[in-house]
Design a protein around this motif. Sequence first.
Motif, mmCIF file in Angstrom:
data_model
loop_
_atom_site.group_PDB
_atom_site.id
_atom_site.type_symbol
_atom_site.label_atom_id
_atom_site.label_comp_id
_atom_site.label_asym_id
_atom_site.label_seq_id
_atom_site.Cartn_x
_atom_site.Cartn_y
_atom_site.Cartn_z
ATOM 1 N N UNK A 61 -0.251 2.148 -3.556
ATOM 2 C CA UNK A 61 -1.389 1.319 -3.505
ATOM 3 C C UNK A 61 -2.668 1.794 -4.194
ATOM 4 N N UNK A 62 -3.128 0.977 -5.100
ATOM 5 C CA UNK A 62 -4.279 1.304 -5.911
ATOM 6 C C UNK A 62 -5.528 0.449 -5.317
ATOM 7 N N UNK A 63 -6.275 0.997 -4.812
ATOM 8 C CA UNK A 63 -7.617 0.494 -4.294
ATOM 9 C C UNK A 63 -8.863 0.843 -5.639
ATOM 10 N N UNK A 64 -9.037 -0.362 -6.375
ATOM 11 C CA UNK A 64 -9.998 -0.234 -7.458
ATOM 12 C C UNK A 64 -11.352 -0.528 -6.876
ATOM 13 N N UNK A 65 -12.254 0.622 -6.410
ATOM 14 C CA UNK A 65 -13.468 0.330 -6.059
ATOM 15 C C UNK A 65 -14.458 1.048 -7.002
ATOM 16 N N UNK A 66 -14.106 0.895 -8.238
ATOM 17 C CA UNK A 66 -15.040 1.586 -9.333
ATOM 18 C C UNK A 66 -16.040 0.415 -9.654
ATOM 19 N N UNK A 67 -17.172 0.865 -10.379
ATOM 20 C CA UNK A 67 -18.362 -0.154 -10.961
ATOM 21 C C UNK A 67 -17.868 -1.221 -11.282
ATOM 22 N N UNK A 86 3.555 -1.096 -8.365
ATOM 23 C CA UNK A 86 2.914 -1.061 -7.195
ATOM 24 C C UNK A 86 1.718 -2.096 -6.838
ATOM 25 N N UNK A 87 1.234 -1.832 -5.308
ATOM 26 C CA UNK A 87 0.206 -2.807 -5.253
ATOM 27 C C UNK A 87 -1.063 -2.636 -5.814
ATOM 28 N N UNK A 88 -1.813 -3.416 -6.154
ATOM 29 C CA UNK A 88 -3.137 -3.146 -6.740
ATOM 30 C C UNK A 88 -4.293 -4.201 -6.227
ATOM 31 N N UNK A 89 -5.387 -3.817 -5.600
ATOM 32 C CA UNK A 89 -6.350 -4.722 -5.274
ATOM 33 C C UNK A 89 -7.704 -4.188 -5.730
ATOM 34 N N UNK A 218 -8.117 -10.325 -14.675
ATOM 35 C CA UNK A 218 -6.938 -10.744 -14.727
ATOM 36 C C UNK A 218 -6.602 -11.288 -13.507
ATOM 37 N N UNK A 219 -5.119 -11.957 -13.287
ATOM 38 C CA UNK A 219 -4.867 -12.464 -11.852
ATOM 39 C C UNK A 219 -4.666 -11.419 -10.758
ATOM 40 N N UNK A 220 -5.613 -10.698 -10.400
ATOM 41 C CA UNK A 220 -5.517 -9.812 -9.475
ATOM 42 C C UNK A 220 -6.244 -10.177 -8.105
ATOM 43 N N UNK A 221 -5.989 -9.320 -6.920
ATOM 44 C CA UNK A 221 -6.332 -9.653 -5.708
ATOM 45 C C UNK A 221 -7.748 -9.088 -5.716
ATOM 46 N N UNK A 222 -8.815 -9.604 -5.506
ATOM 47 C CA UNK A 222 -10.305 -9.389 -5.458
ATOM 48 C C UNK A 222 -10.711 -9.528 -3.909
ATOM 49 N N UNK A 223 -11.177 -8.394 -3.365
ATOM 50 C CA UNK A 223 -11.964 -8.565 -1.887
ATOM 51 C C UNK A 223 -13.358 -8.067 -2.156
ATOM 52 N N UNK A 229 -10.646 -4.994 2.920
ATOM 53 C CA UNK A 229 -10.130 -3.790 2.274
ATOM 54 C C UNK A 229 -9.351 -2.810 3.271
ATOM 55 N N UNK A 230 -10.195 -2.562 4.352
ATOM 56 C CA UNK A 230 -9.527 -1.510 5.311
ATOM 57 C C UNK A 230 -8.135 -2.290 6.022
ATOM 58 N N UNK A 231 -8.259 -3.481 6.219
ATOM 59 C CA UNK A 231 -6.972 -3.935 6.734
ATOM 60 C C UNK A 231 -6.003 -3.935 5.803
ATOM 61 N N UNK A 232 -6.159 -4.234 4.617
ATOM 62 C CA UNK A 232 -5.098 -4.159 3.593
ATOM 63 C C UNK A 232 -4.294 -2.615 3.748
ATOM 64 N N UNK A 233 -5.296 -1.761 3.612
ATOM 65 C CA UNK A 233 -4.885 -0.293 3.637
ATOM 66 C C UNK A 233 -4.232 0.047 5.145
ATOM 67 N N UNK A 234 -4.728 -0.447 6.007
ATOM 68 C CA UNK A 234 -4.082 -0.040 7.287
ATOM 69 C C UNK A 234 -2.565 -0.570 7.392
ATOM 70 N N UNK A 235 -2.341 -1.849 6.951
ATOM 71 C CA UNK A 235 -1.318 -2.703 6.877
ATOM 72 C C UNK A 235 -0.251 -1.833 5.910
ATOM 73 N N UNK A 236 -0.596 -1.472 4.762
ATOM 74 C CA UNK A 236 0.039 -0.674 3.872
ATOM 75 C C UNK A 236 0.412 0.537 4.604
ATOM 76 N N UNK A 237 -0.384 1.386 4.983
ATOM 77 C CA UNK A 237 0.042 2.824 5.819
ATOM 78 C C UNK A 237 0.901 2.681 6.693
#
Length: 250
Positions: A61-67, A86-89, A218-223, A229-237
């Motif tokens: 899973x990639x969590x893209x929290x860049x600028x 793999x998953x990307x948000x 592009x067509x991605x999940x944006x939070x 975000x924490x909920x997504x990572x918790x569920x993934x882990x």
Amino acid sequence: MGGTSEAYALAEKFAEKDYPVLSSLAGRTSHPKIPAGRYRIGGFGGIDGLINTIKKENIGLIVDATHPFAETMTDHAWRAARAEKIDYIRFERPLWQAGKEDKWLTVNNIEEAVAAVPANSRCFLAIGRQHVNEFLVRKDVSFVARMVEQPENFVPEANIEIVLGKPENEKEEYDFLVNHHFDCLVCRNSGGSASFPKLEAARKLGLPVIMITRKPLPDVVILSAEKDVIDVVRTFCQADRAEKHKETNG
């Protein structure tokens, strides 16, 4: 994928939960703040390099929290995630919205911003280090660019002044704008609270703001909420741990 205040806050939360997270920093500053937990610093070497890191680190899973304007990194991360299935948000601050007293001119990119700066004006560039050189073609304008560190490959010009540092609040921003006698300012719509005081100061002074908007993703999940975000990572882990437990126990 970090480097933002939001990414550091997420790293703290993930470290507390002992989630298997690897933070990645671009390393654009000399002394970057170190996030909690495991981390790496530096570029990947393009999409292929990022894919190699995904394989080496067994990333799922990639969590893209860049600028919000780290457009190349976001594009590479999204493409690498698709290539590896793999998953990307994308975790992104909401856009700033102009109030009725704001004098904003919204433009799509740096080129449009360069053209929009009023002739023979004194202009504050609040755009970071990477794009300062692109404004040097406007010899009729007197620029002041503020940043944390001196820009790389910058050739000193008579019409631009570099100021290092950052005011801490709206009062300091107001004084900065007044003392430099600006006619306008240019900034990117980064969102968040840290950089907003300069816009509040500009509003009080009635200064025009040339606001560079973000490119559509592009067509991605944006939070935009940390909790989501924490909920997504918790569920993934949790799912990842369950799968590993299943493999271990047959």
